[in-house]
Scaffold this motif. Structure first.
Motif, PDB file in Angstrom:
ATOM      1  N   UNK A   1     -15.749 -11.833  21.714  1.00  0.00           N
ATOM      2  CA  UNK A   1     -16.851 -11.712  20.606  1.00  0.00           C
ATOM      3  C   UNK A   1     -16.621 -12.650  19.456  1.00  0.00           C
ATOM      4  N   UNK A   2     -16.638 -13.906  19.509  1.00  0.00           N
ATOM      5  CA  UNK A   2     -16.057 -14.837  18.433  1.00  0.00           C
ATOM      6  C   UNK A   2     -16.842 -14.753  17.144  1.00  0.00           C
ATOM      7  N   UNK A   3     -18.062 -14.036  17.305  1.00  0.00           N
ATOM      8  CA  UNK A   3     -18.569 -13.719  15.701  1.00  0.00           C
ATOM      9  C   UNK A   3     -18.436 -12.501  15.264  1.00  0.00           C
ATOM     10  N   UNK A   4     -17.352 -12.060  15.374  1.00  0.00           N
ATOM     11  CA  UNK A   4     -16.786 -10.897  14.684  1.00  0.00           C
ATOM     12  C   UNK A   4     -15.476 -11.231  13.893  1.00  0.00           C
ATOM     13  N   UNK A   5     -15.649 -10.893  12.568  1.00  0.00           N
ATOM     14  CA  UNK A   5     -14.372 -11.499  11.722  1.00  0.00           C
ATOM     15  C   UNK A   5     -14.256 -10.270  10.521  1.00  0.00           C
ATOM     16  N   UNK A   6     -13.056 -10.322   9.932  1.00  0.00           N
ATOM     17  CA  UNK A   6     -12.591  -9.418   8.818  1.00  0.00           C
ATOM     18  C   UNK A   6     -13.098 -10.106   7.623  1.00  0.00           C
ATOM     19  N   UNK A   7     -13.429  -9.339   6.511  1.00  0.00           N
ATOM     20  CA  UNK A   7     -13.808  -9.867   5.405  1.00  0.00           C
ATOM     21  C   UNK A   7     -12.587 -10.168   4.823  1.00  0.00           C
ATOM     22  N   UNK A   8     -12.257 -11.383   4.177  1.00  0.00           N
ATOM     23  CA  UNK A   8     -11.102 -11.920   3.604  1.00  0.00           C
ATOM     24  C   UNK A   8     -11.059 -11.385   2.052  1.00  0.00           C
ATOM     25  N   UNK A   9     -12.091 -11.936   1.501  1.00  0.00           N
ATOM     26  CA  UNK A   9     -11.965 -11.492  -0.005  1.00  0.00           C
ATOM     27  C   UNK A   9     -13.787 -11.348  -0.519  1.00  0.00           C
TER      28      UNK A   9
END
Length: 187
Positions: free
Chosen positions: A36-44
């Motif tokens: 699921x390439x549309x899931x990411x962690x918030x970086x800042x």
């Protein structure tokens, strides 16, 4: 009687340990299959006065993307969690909303408030299972605080083209409700 209850306790512990080990093995195996390439962690997170916070994440290619860059006519930012019943209730409407309005420049961004050591894999599995195509980011306490200390789920924010939060909704809403709110915010 002590030997008997001690044996029963030991049997229960062994049963629990074997169940946890099997569950962990299964989870690790399924996590490698999830794409699921549309899931990411918030970086800042950048807090701003009178505007929505500008938060960043890494996309599937490893590029840094920020909220300001993806904002269109209007955007919906929806805070939710995989364990939240009302969030699951409104999810089909959010998926349909995104499918209907994405071509018109409107954005839906899901913000998962899930926590845990395997949170990315857990959220990716959920996103894949529910066929969520819009961007999903895994929240941080800083992001939740920047949006006004989000504690109730689901909480949704309608953001206009200038980056101002024009409406906030707590609780599930329908596709029609969100469509009207986004169209009104884009005027």
């Amino acid at each position: 009687m002590n030997i008997r209850s001690g044996s029963a306790f030991l049997a229960a512990v062994l049963l629990l340990l074997s169940g946890c080990a099997k569950q962990q093995e299964h989870k690790e195996a399924s996590a490698t299959e999830v794409r699921a390439d549309n899931v990411s962690e918030v970086v800042s997170v950048e807090k701003r006065e009178a505007k929505v916070p500008n938060f960043t994440w890494k996309d599937a290619s490893g590029n840094t993307v920020n909220f300001d860059a993806v904002r269109g006519k209007a955007a919906l930012v929806n805070f939710w969690a995989t364990w939240c019943g009302p969030c699951k209730k409104e999810l089909p409407d959010l998926v349909a909303l995104d499918a209907d309005l994405a071509a018109k420049g409107f954005k839906v961004i899901g913000v998962s408030t899930d926590r845990g050591s395997n949170v990315i894999d857990d959220v990716r599995s959920f996103v894949k299972e529910h066929d969520i195509k819009y961007q999903v980011v895994v929240s941080t306490e800083d992001l939740e605080e920047a949006f006004g200390n989000v504690r109730l789920l689901p909480t949704s924010f309608i953001i206009d083209g200038q980056g101002k939060i024009v409406q906030t909704f707590v609780g599930p809403r329908s596709k029609e409700f969100f469509t009207e709110a986004l169209l009104a915010a884009s005027k």
